[in-house]
Design a protein around this motif. Structure first.
Motif, PDB file in Angstrom:
ATOM      1  N   ILE A  60      30.280  -7.859  44.565  1.00 32.25           N
ATOM      2  CA  ILE A  60      29.646  -7.838  45.880  1.00 32.25           C
ATOM      3  C   ILE A  60      28.982  -6.575  46.215  1.00 32.25           C
ATOM      4  CG2 ILE A  60      30.678  -7.797  48.243  1.00 32.25           C
ATOM      5  CD1 ILE A  60      32.883  -9.693  47.377  1.00 32.25           C
ATOM      6  N   ALA A  61      29.307  -5.345  45.996  1.00 33.51           N
ATOM      7  CA  ALA A  61      28.621  -4.187  46.037  1.00 33.51           C
ATOM      8  C   ALA A  61      27.214  -4.336  45.597  1.00 33.51           C
ATOM      9  CB  ALA A  61      29.469  -3.004  45.715  1.00 33.51           C
ATOM     10  N   VAL A  62      27.187  -4.788  44.345  1.00 33.14           N
ATOM     11  CA  VAL A  62      25.782  -4.693  43.528  1.00 33.14           C
ATOM     12  C   VAL A  62      25.301  -5.871  44.290  1.00 33.14           C
ATOM     13  CG1 VAL A  62      24.887  -5.215  41.238  1.00 33.14           C
ATOM     14  CG2 VAL A  62      26.841  -3.834  41.451  1.00 33.14           C
ATOM     15  N   GLY A  63      25.599  -7.074  44.288  1.00 36.31           N
ATOM     16  CA  GLY A  63      24.754  -8.025  45.267  1.00 36.31           C
ATOM     17  C   GLY A  63      24.106  -7.504  46.457  1.00 36.31           C
ATOM     18  N   VAL A  64      25.027  -6.926  47.261  1.00 35.26           N
ATOM     19  CA  VAL A  64      24.232  -6.302  48.483  1.00 35.26           C
ATOM     20  C   VAL A  64      23.162  -5.355  48.273  1.00 35.26           C
ATOM     21  CG1 VAL A  64      24.843  -4.688  50.549  1.00 35.26           C
ATOM     22  CG2 VAL A  64      26.429  -6.910  49.819  1.00 35.26           C
ATOM     23  N   VAL A  65      23.351  -4.396  47.375  1.00 42.65           N
ATOM     24  CA  VAL A  65      22.582  -3.288  46.970  1.00 42.65           C
ATOM     25  C   VAL A  65      21.213  -3.896  46.419  1.00 42.65           C
ATOM     26  CG1 VAL A  65      21.643  -1.482  45.575  1.00 42.65           C
ATOM     27  CG2 VAL A  65      24.054  -1.287  46.595  1.00 42.65           C
ATOM     28  N   SER A  66      21.243  -4.919  45.658  1.00 47.79           N
ATOM     29  CA  SER A  66      20.332  -5.934  44.961  1.00 47.79           C
ATOM     30  C   SER A  66      19.500  -6.573  46.221  1.00 47.79           C
ATOM     31  CB  SER A  66      20.655  -6.838  44.137  1.00 47.79           C
ATOM     32  OG  SER A  66      21.202  -6.240  42.939  1.00 47.79           O
ATOM     33  N   LEU A  67      20.146  -7.026  47.103  1.00 44.51           N
ATOM     34  CA  LEU A  67      19.404  -7.730  48.328  1.00 44.51           C
ATOM     35  C   LEU A  67      18.775  -6.788  49.054  1.00 44.51           C
ATOM     36  CD1 LEU A  67      19.453 -10.578  49.846  1.00 44.51           C
ATOM     37  CD2 LEU A  67      21.171  -9.686  51.050  1.00 44.51           C
ATOM     38  N   VAL A  68      19.085  -5.711  49.454  1.00 46.38           N
ATOM     39  CA  VAL A  68      18.733  -4.690  50.345  1.00 46.38           C
ATOM     40  C   VAL A  68      17.258  -4.065  49.408  1.00 46.38           C
ATOM     41  CG1 VAL A  68      18.846  -2.538  51.436  1.00 46.38           C
ATOM     42  CG2 VAL A  68      20.681  -3.929  51.613  1.00 46.38           C
ATOM     43  N   VAL A  69      17.595  -3.837  48.067  1.00 42.78           N
ATOM     44  CA  VAL A  69      16.368  -3.453  47.461  1.00 42.78           C
ATOM     45  C   VAL A  69      15.184  -4.196  47.349  1.00 42.78           C
ATOM     46  CG1 VAL A  69      15.703  -2.419  45.222  1.00 42.78           C
ATOM     47  CG2 VAL A  69      17.640  -1.668  46.185  1.00 42.78           C
ATOM     48  N   GLY A  70      15.754  -5.608  47.189  1.00 38.92           N
ATOM     49  CA  GLY A  70      14.799  -6.704  46.970  1.00 38.92           C
ATOM     50  C   GLY A  70      14.132  -6.955  48.217  1.00 38.92           C
ATOM     51  N   VAL A  71      14.907  -7.000  49.325  1.00 38.74           N
ATOM     52  CA  VAL A  71      14.052  -7.119  50.963  1.00 38.74           C
ATOM     53  C   VAL A  71      12.952  -5.737  51.053  1.00 38.74           C
ATOM     54  CG1 VAL A  71      14.242  -7.359  53.258  1.00 38.74           C
ATOM     55  CG2 VAL A  71      15.815  -8.610  51.771  1.00 38.74           C
ATOM     56  N   ALA A  72      13.542  -4.809  50.727  1.00 40.61           N
ATOM     57  CA  ALA A  72      12.810  -3.416  50.912  1.00 40.61           C
ATOM     58  C   ALA A  72      11.538  -3.603  50.139  1.00 40.61           C
ATOM     59  CB  ALA A  72      13.669  -2.274  50.822  1.00 40.61           C
ATOM     60  N   SER A  73      11.517  -3.847  48.843  1.00 46.98           N
ATOM     61  CA  SER A  73      10.303  -4.008  48.067  1.00 46.98           C
ATOM     62  C   SER A  73       9.520  -4.952  48.296  1.00 46.98           C
ATOM     63  CB  SER A  73      10.688  -3.990  46.574  1.00 46.98           C
ATOM     64  OG  SER A  73      11.270  -5.295  46.320  1.00 46.98           O
ATOM     65  N   GLY A  74       9.978  -6.195  48.963  1.00 49.80           N
ATOM     66  CA  GLY A  74       9.407  -7.229  49.393  1.00 49.80           C
ATOM     67  C   GLY A  74       8.212  -6.855  50.338  1.00 49.80           C
ATOM     68  N   VAL A  75       8.948  -6.169  51.594  1.00 54.60           N
ATOM     69  CA  VAL A  75       8.416  -5.883  52.745  1.00 54.60           C
ATOM     70  C   VAL A  75       7.401  -4.809  52.386  1.00 54.60           C
ATOM     71  CG1 VAL A  75       8.556  -4.697  54.906  1.00 54.60           C
ATOM     72  CG2 VAL A  75      10.226  -6.104  54.317  1.00 54.60           C
ATOM     73  N   LEU A  76       7.497  -3.708  51.499  1.00 51.17           N
ATOM     74  CA  LEU A  76       6.395  -2.803  51.288  1.00 51.17           C
ATOM     75  C   LEU A  76       5.257  -3.636  50.547  1.00 51.17           C
ATOM     76  CD1 LEU A  76       8.506   0.104  49.951  1.00 51.17           C
ATOM     77  CD2 LEU A  76       7.456   0.083  52.025  1.00 51.17           C
ATOM     78  N   LEU A  77       5.575  -4.610  49.737  1.00 52.18           N
ATOM     79  CA  LEU A  77       4.456  -5.352  48.889  1.00 52.18           C
ATOM     80  C   LEU A  77       3.667  -5.592  49.870  1.00 52.18           C
ATOM     81  CD1 LEU A  77       6.064  -6.448  45.842  1.00 52.18           C
ATOM     82  CD2 LEU A  77       4.195  -4.626  45.905  1.00 52.18           C
ATOM     83  N   ILE A  78       4.071  -6.668  50.835  1.00 52.84           N
ATOM     84  CA  ILE A  78       3.494  -7.570  51.677  1.00 52.84           C
ATOM     85  C   ILE A  78       2.608  -6.376  52.856  1.00 52.84           C
ATOM     86  CG2 ILE A  78       3.598  -8.895  53.979  1.00 52.84           C
ATOM     87  CD1 ILE A  78       6.119 -10.013  52.667  1.00 52.84           C
ATOM     88  N   ILE A  79       3.027  -5.464  53.100  1.00 54.47           N
ATOM     89  CA  ILE A  79       2.362  -4.501  53.845  1.00 54.47           C
ATOM     90  C   ILE A  79       1.265  -3.615  53.030  1.00 54.47           C
ATOM     91  CG2 ILE A  79       2.486  -1.976  54.914  1.00 54.47           C
ATOM     92  CD1 ILE A  79       5.253  -2.638  55.643  1.00 54.47           C
ATOM     93  N   SER A  80       1.265  -3.422  51.952  1.00 53.41           N
ATOM     94  CA  SER A  80       0.229  -2.878  51.052  1.00 53.41           C
ATOM     95  C   SER A  80      -0.562  -3.967  50.670  1.00 53.41           C
ATOM     96  CB  SER A  80       0.756  -2.259  49.767  1.00 53.41           C
ATOM     97  OG  SER A  80       1.458  -3.381  48.852  1.00 53.41           O
ATOM     98  N   GLY A  81      -0.277  -5.375  50.503  1.00 48.61           N
ATOM     99  CA  GLY A  81      -1.206  -6.208  50.218  1.00 48.61           C
ATOM    100  C   GLY A  81      -2.117  -6.374  51.498  1.00 48.61           C
ATOM    101  N   ALA A  82      -1.573  -6.490  52.629  1.00 48.80           N
ATOM    102  CA  ALA A  82      -2.339  -6.607  53.936  1.00 48.80           C
ATOM    103  C   ALA A  82      -3.265  -5.410  53.977  1.00 48.80           C
ATOM    104  CB  ALA A  82      -1.353  -6.688  54.971  1.00 48.80           C
TER     105      ALA A  82
END
Length: 58
Positions: free
Chosen positions: A25-47
């Motif tokens: 569960i802990a690894v899943g939560v960390v993966s989710l947070v890292v995935g969302v954060a990297s996705g947001v950063l990629l969208i911002i840099s692409g824009a």
């Protein structure tokens, strides 16, 4: 092997499964947070790249 040995093994198995479940569960939560954060950063840099391409002169 006595009855007490069997209880000890069941107890160890129970504790091991609990620890593995909590870790998963802990690894899943960390993966989710890292995935969302990297996705947001990629969208911002692409824009920013798309918005900045109008400023390029050839």
């Amino acid at each position: 092997m006595t009855e007490r040995d069997g209880i000890d093994m069941e107890e160890k198995t129970y504790k091991t499964m609990g620890g593995a479940g909590a870790l998963s569960i802990a690894v899943g939560v960390v993966s989710l947070v890292v995935g969302v954060a990297s996705g947001v950063l990629l969208i911002i840099s692409g824009a920013k790249l798309l918005a900045g391409r109008n400023k390029i002169l050839f």
